[in-house]
Motif scaffolding. Structure first.
Motif, PDB file in Angstrom:
ATOM      1  N   ILE A  39       0.827  -1.203   0.000  1.00 12.65           N
ATOM      2  CA  ILE A  39       0.000   0.000   0.000  1.00 12.65           C
ATOM      3  C   ILE A  39       0.866   1.259   0.000  1.00 12.65           C
ATOM      4  O   ILE A  39       0.474   2.297  -0.560  1.00 12.65           O
ATOM      5  N   LEU A  90      -4.613  -1.688  -7.281  1.00 12.38           N
ATOM      6  CA  LEU A  90      -4.518  -2.365  -5.986  1.00 12.38           C
ATOM      7  C   LEU A  90      -4.317  -3.865  -6.168  1.00 12.38           C
ATOM      8  O   LEU A  90      -3.405  -4.460  -5.574  1.00 12.38           O
ATOM      9  N   HIS A 205      -7.390   4.784   1.411  1.00 13.28           N
ATOM     10  CA  HIS A 205      -6.962   3.420   1.749  1.00 13.28           C
ATOM     11  C   HIS A 205      -5.682   3.453   2.579  1.00 13.28           C
ATOM     12  O   HIS A 205      -5.569   2.756   3.598  1.00 13.28           O
ATOM     13  N   TYR A 206      -4.720   4.263   2.151  1.00  9.81           N
ATOM     14  CA  TYR A 206      -3.431   4.324   2.849  1.00  9.81           C
ATOM     15  C   TYR A 206      -3.593   4.834   4.275  1.00  9.81           C
ATOM     16  O   TYR A 206      -3.062   4.235   5.225  1.00  9.81           O
TER      17      TYR A 206
END
Length: 298
Positions: A39, A90, A205-206
Motif C-alpha cells: 500500500i 490495488l 486506503h493508505y
C-alpha cells in the motif's frame, strides 16, 4: 487528419503508452526489494501523480470549448476511476508481492480478450475475423515468449495470479467504459478526472491501513515512486486514452499485447532476467500480430 495517418498515429501513441506502462511492474519489483509495503508503494505512485493530474485538469477548464459533464457522466467517471485505476492498481500491486514481473504480465494481458467480449456483449460491437486472427497470433507469441517463465516454486503464486487476474478484469472494464466516454468528454478531461478519483481512493486506503510512516524510507524508494508516477502512470495514461480515441478500445486491447514483450525486455535490463531463443521467437510473433491489426480495415 486522413484515416490512414490517424490510424498510424493511434498505433504509435498506443505502443509508446504500452511500453511506459509496462515499466511499472519492473519498477515496483525494484521498490519491493527495499521492503516497502504494497500500500505504501501504491501510495507513493499516486502521491507523485496527483499534482500533475490536478494541474492538467484545472488548466483544461480555461479552454472555452470544454464540454460540460452531466451528472450521469460524472457518476460513470467516479465508477471507472474507482474500478479502472484504483482497484486494478490495488489488485496488481498485491499480485506483484507474490509473483515476478514477467509472470504478472502474462496473466494481466488476458484483458484484451475480456475487452473484446465486453464490447461485444454490452456495446454490440462485432468481433471481426481480423481481430480474432490478431488475437490468436499475439497470444500465441505471448505463450511462446513466457512459456519458460511459468514454472515457479512459490506456494503463493496461485494467490498472486488470482489478484492479477482481478486486475485484468477491472482494467478491461475501464477500457470498455472509456471507449464511449472519451469522445464525449475528451481525452484530457476524462483521464484527469478518473486519475484524480483513483488517487483519492488510494489516499483514503493508505491513511486507514498504513502502519509505517511515509518518511522512513531511503531516497531510492522515493525516486522509484516518482518514476512509477511519471513514466509509468501520468504520461502513459494520457497516451493510452489518446490511442483509444484514435483506434478504438478493441484494437488498442489487441495492440497492448506488446506489453509483456516490453516488460521482459526491461526485466532483462534491470532485473537480470534471461531472454531465451524461444522468448525472442515469441517476441517476433507478437510483433507480427500487432502488424496485422495495423492494416486498414476494408
Amino acid at each position: 487528419m486522413k484515416i490512414r495517418n490517424k490510424q498510424l498515429l493511434g498505433f504509435l501513441v498506443g505502443i509508446l503508452g504500452i511500453v511506459l506502462f509496462s515499466s511499472k511492474a519492473v519498477l515496483v519489483k525494484l521498490m519491493y526489494k527495499h521492503e516497502v509495503p504494497m500500500i505504501t508503494a501504491l501510495f507513493l505512485r499516486m502521491l507523485f501523480s496527483f499534482p500533475f493530474y490536478v494541474f492538467i485538469l484545472v488548466s483544461s477548464f480555461k479552454n472555452k470549448n470544454t464540454t460540460k459533464i452531466t451528472n450521469k457522466e460524472l457518476l460513470w467517471i467516479i465508477f471507472f476511476g474507482f474500478v479502472g485505476y484504483y482497484l486494478a492498481s490495488l489488485f496488481d500491486f498485491i499480485g506483484l508481492t507474490f509473483i515476478k514481473a514477467s509472470l504478472e504480465r502474462v496473466i494481466l494481458f488476458v484483458y484484451p480478450t475480456i475487452v473484446l467480449f465486453l464490447n461485444a456483449v454490452f456495446l454490440k460491437q462485432k468481433i471481426t475475423k481480423q481481430q480474432l486472427l490478431a488475437t490468436f497470433v499475439t497470444y500465441l507469441g505471448i505463450a511462446i515468449t513466457f512459456g519458460s517463465e511459468i514454472s515457479v516454486s512459490n506456494d503463493n503464486v496461485a494467490l498472486g495470479g488470482f489478484f492479477v487476474l482481478l486486475s485484468a478484469i477491472t482494467y478491461a472494464s475501464y477500457l470498455v467504459g472509456s471507449g464511449w466516454l472519451i469522445p464525449k468528454i475528451g481525452v484530457v478531461h476524462f483521464t484527469s478526472y478518473v486519475m484524480v478519483v483513483s488517487c483519492l481512493c488510494v489516499f483514503i486506503h493508505y491513511f486507514i491501513t498504513a502502519e509505517t510512516s511515509i518518511l522512513n524510507y531511503s531516497w531510492e524508494v522515493y525516486g522509484l515512486g516518482f518514476l512509477i508516477a511519471i513514466l509509468a502512470t501520468v504520461i502513459p495514461s494520457f497516451l493510452v486514452s489518446w490511442s483509444i480515441k484514435l483506434i478504438s478500445s478493441s484494437n488498442f486491447a489487441i495492440l497492448a499485447s506488446l506489453g509483456p514483450v516490453s516488460t521482459i525486455v526491461l526485466a532483462v535490463i534491470f532485473l537480470d532476467e534471461y531472454l531465451s531463443f524461444l522468448q525472442l521467437l515469441g517476441t517476433l510473433i507478437v510483433i507480427f500480430g500487432v502488424l496485422l491489426i495495423s492494416r486498414n480495415k476494408k
